[in-house]
Design a protein around this motif. Structure first.
Motif, PDB file in Angstrom:
ATOM      1  N   THR A  65       0.927  -1.147   0.073  1.00 17.92           N
ATOM      2  CA  THR A  65      -0.037   0.020   0.078  1.00 17.92           C
ATOM      3  C   THR A  65       1.005   1.251   0.076  1.00 17.92           C
ATOM      4  OG1 THR A  65      -1.563  -1.338   1.425  1.00 17.92           O
ATOM      5  CG2 THR A  65      -1.912   1.111   1.125  1.00 17.92           C
ATOM      6  N   ARG A  66       2.097   1.319   0.774  1.00 15.77           N
ATOM      7  CA  ARG A  66       2.945   2.267   0.751  1.00 15.77           C
ATOM      8  C   ARG A  66       3.279   2.809  -0.585  1.00 15.77           C
ATOM      9  NH1 ARG A  66       5.456   3.302   6.032  1.00 15.77           N
ATOM     10  NH2 ARG A  66       7.455   3.688   4.948  1.00 15.77           N
ATOM     11  N   ARG A  67       3.600   1.579  -1.411  1.00 14.12           N
ATOM     12  CA  ARG A  67       4.309   1.677  -2.789  1.00 14.12           C
ATOM     13  C   ARG A  67       3.334   2.340  -3.758  1.00 14.12           C
ATOM     14  NH1 ARG A  67       8.093  -3.291  -4.002  1.00 14.12           N
ATOM     15  NH2 ARG A  67       9.209  -1.712  -5.229  1.00 14.12           N
ATOM     16  N   GLN A  68       1.978   1.917  -3.490  1.00 15.04           N
ATOM     17  CA  GLN A  68       0.768   2.419  -4.315  1.00 15.04           C
ATOM     18  C   GLN A  68       0.550   3.754  -4.060  1.00 15.04           C
ATOM     19  OE1 GLN A  68      -3.072   0.282  -3.616  1.00 15.04           O
ATOM     20  NE2 GLN A  68      -3.959   1.179  -5.311  1.00 15.04           N
ATOM     21  N   LEU A  69       0.593   4.247  -2.694  1.00 12.40           N
ATOM     22  CA  LEU A  69       0.596   5.765  -2.188  1.00 12.40           C
ATOM     23  C   LEU A  69       1.671   6.549  -2.753  1.00 12.40           C
ATOM     24  CD1 LEU A  69      -0.312   7.820  -0.192  1.00 12.40           C
ATOM     25  CD2 LEU A  69       1.302   7.067   1.460  1.00 12.40           C
ATOM     26  N   VAL A  70       3.011   6.111  -2.907  1.00 11.33           N
ATOM     27  CA  VAL A  70       3.918   6.625  -3.712  1.00 11.33           C
ATOM     28  C   VAL A  70       3.700   7.056  -5.200  1.00 11.33           C
ATOM     29  CG1 VAL A  70       6.333   6.535  -4.691  1.00 11.33           C
ATOM     30  CG2 VAL A  70       5.773   6.119  -2.116  1.00 11.33           C
ATOM     31  N   ASN A  71       3.135   5.828  -5.811  1.00 11.28           N
ATOM     32  CA  ASN A  71       2.905   6.101  -7.257  1.00 11.28           C
ATOM     33  C   ASN A  71       1.759   7.196  -7.661  1.00 11.28           C
ATOM     34  OD1 ASN A  71       4.731   4.041  -7.956  1.00 11.28           O
ATOM     35  ND2 ASN A  71       3.444   2.274  -8.028  1.00 11.28           N
ATOM     36  N   ILE A  72       0.675   6.938  -6.646  1.00  8.32           N
ATOM     37  CA  ILE A  72      -0.368   7.917  -6.935  1.00  8.32           C
ATOM     38  C   ILE A  72      -0.020   9.294  -6.719  1.00  8.32           C
ATOM     39  CG2 ILE A  72      -2.444   8.699  -5.846  1.00  8.32           C
ATOM     40  CD1 ILE A  72      -3.341   5.554  -5.233  1.00  8.32           C
ATOM     41  N   LEU A  73       0.888   9.687  -5.712  1.00  8.76           N
ATOM     42  CA  LEU A  73       1.255  10.925  -5.393  1.00  8.76           C
ATOM     43  C   LEU A  73       2.158  11.490  -6.403  1.00  8.76           C
ATOM     44  CD1 LEU A  73       1.392  11.234  -1.594  1.00  8.76           C
ATOM     45  CD2 LEU A  73      -0.714  11.694  -3.146  1.00  8.76           C
ATOM     46  N   ALA A  74       2.996  10.576  -6.995  1.00  6.00           N
ATOM     47  CA  ALA A  74       3.918  10.900  -7.807  1.00  6.00           C
ATOM     48  C   ALA A  74       3.457  11.514  -9.069  1.00  6.00           C
ATOM     49  CB  ALA A  74       5.088   9.870  -8.014  1.00  6.00           C
ATOM     50  N   SER A  75       2.365  10.631  -9.640  1.00  7.63           N
ATOM     51  CA  SER A  75       1.565  10.949 -10.581  1.00  7.63           C
ATOM     52  C   SER A  75       0.801  12.030 -10.440  1.00  7.63           C
ATOM     53  CB  SER A  75       0.395   9.734 -10.889  1.00  7.63           C
ATOM     54  OG  SER A  75      -0.194  10.133 -11.895  1.00  7.63           O
ATOM     55  N   ASP A  76       0.085  12.387  -9.222  1.00  7.77           N
ATOM     56  CA  ASP A  76      -0.530  13.735  -9.023  1.00  7.77           C
ATOM     57  C   ASP A  76       0.373  14.806  -9.180  1.00  7.77           C
ATOM     58  OD1 ASP A  76      -3.190  15.107  -8.196  1.00  7.77           O
ATOM     59  OD2 ASP A  76      -1.663  15.836  -6.700  1.00  7.77           O
ATOM     60  N   MET A  77       1.790  14.593  -8.716  1.00  9.22           N
ATOM     61  CA  MET A  77       2.584  15.886  -8.406  1.00  9.22           C
ATOM     62  C   MET A  77       3.209  16.038 -10.066  1.00  9.22           C
ATOM     63  SD  MET A  77       6.471  15.895  -6.789  1.00  9.22           S
ATOM     64  CE  MET A  77       6.021  14.983  -5.447  1.00  9.22           C
ATOM     65  N   THR A  78       3.212  15.093 -10.783  1.00 10.97           N
ATOM     66  CA  THR A  78       3.921  15.565 -12.003  1.00 10.97           C
ATOM     67  C   THR A  78       2.865  16.216 -13.026  1.00 10.97           C
ATOM     68  OG1 THR A  78       3.586  13.235 -12.715  1.00 10.97           O
ATOM     69  CG2 THR A  78       5.709  13.848 -12.146  1.00 10.97           C
ATOM     70  N   GLU A  79       1.422  15.561 -12.625  1.00  9.82           N
ATOM     71  CA  GLU A  79       0.226  16.024 -13.334  1.00  9.82           C
ATOM     72  C   GLU A  79       0.048  17.878 -13.273  1.00  9.82           C
ATOM     73  OE1 GLU A  79      -3.132  13.575 -12.587  1.00  9.82           O
ATOM     74  OE2 GLU A  79      -2.250  12.103 -13.571  1.00  9.82           O
ATOM     75  N   SER A  80       0.307  17.989 -11.843  1.00  7.41           N
ATOM     76  CA  SER A  80      -0.311  19.378 -11.151  1.00  7.41           C
ATOM     77  C   SER A  80       1.056  20.255 -11.546  1.00  7.41           C
ATOM     78  CB  SER A  80      -0.452  19.047  -9.799  1.00  7.41           C
ATOM     79  OG  SER A  80      -1.481  18.429  -9.615  1.00  7.41           O
ATOM     80  N   HIS A  81       2.306  19.830 -11.456  1.00  2.00           N
ATOM     81  CA  HIS A  81       3.458  20.686 -11.495  1.00  2.00           C
ATOM     82  C   HIS A  81       4.600  20.311 -12.314  1.00  2.00           C
ATOM     83  CE1 HIS A  81       1.815  22.001  -7.724  1.00  2.00           C
ATOM     84  NE2 HIS A  81       1.926  20.873  -7.259  1.00  2.00           N
TER      85      HIS A  81
END
Length: 209
Positions: free
Chosen positions: A160-176
């Motif tokens: 789940t921690r790895r999934q959390l990282v993937n989701i937030l990394a995706s959101d970060m690059t989409e937003s910034h």
């Protein structure tokens, strides 16, 4: 099931049955791009350039069938550049490696002056960061499951921690964009430890640096 795959700047569709295995995916990629069976080990990355490993490939594609996966012969090939830089392991006892996954600086040599700020300001900034992370999770497949697991277990499993990282990394690059600023990365880190307090690093002043 049709999947989009990119190899050496060439994009092609590959066809796989539902519930395919990692080895079947690799075999079909080699066949589609004319790679020999004994070719070097292939590495898979999603659209945010985050490494996709065997245990999450099927789950990722089932939740995001329109993803275009990039396949490379080496993790350092071509245009591989990512704020997440996913590694093979995540610490289960400290959140420091999780933040490193997101490209968030984890050095601990910052000055006391830099760390000082009023309690009111800290609370306001922390709450804003927490809301940002929570919204990112709620709008992505699997995000609600992460929140529910933490709510029931007061912790997150390795997967789940790895999934959390993937989701937030995706959101970060989409937003910034592909190269977020240090401030943006640290806001995500602050949001993580505010939303998931048990992931806080007890040995650092801020819990993540």
């Amino acid at each position: 099931m049709l999947l989009k795959v990119k190899y050496c700047s060439i994009k092609k569709y590959i066809k796989l049955h539902s519930g395919f295995t990692y080895s079947e995916f690799i075999r079909e990629v080699k066949n589609k791009f004319g790679l020999p069976d004994d070719a070097a080990q292939l590495h898979i990355f999603d659209e945010t350039d985050t490494a996709v490993e065997e245990d999450i490939l099927l789950e990722l594609l089932e939740g995001n069938p329109d993803f275009c996966l990039t396949v490379r012969d080496s993790i350092s090939d071509e245009d591989h550049s990512t704020p997440s830089s996913l590694t093979d392991t995540l610490s289960l006892s400290s959140s420091e490696s999780d933040f490193r996954e997101l490209g968030i600086p984890t050095g601990r040599n910052r000055s006391n002056k830099e760390d000082r700020s009023s309690s009111a300001t800290k609370a306001s900034v922390s709450e804003a960061a927490k809301e940002m992370v929570e919204k990112a999770l709620l709008k992505k497949p699997g995000g609600e499951d992460i929140l529910e697991e933490y709510k029931s277990e007061n912790s997150l499993k390795h997967r789940t921690r790895r999934q959390l990282v993937n989701i937030l990394a995706s959101d970060m690059t989409e937003s910034h964009g592909r190269i977020p600023s240090r401030q943006q990365k640290e806001k995500y880190a602050l949001g993580i430890i505010t939303l998931f307090p048990t992931l806080k690093d007890p040995f650092s002043p801020k819990g993540y640096v």
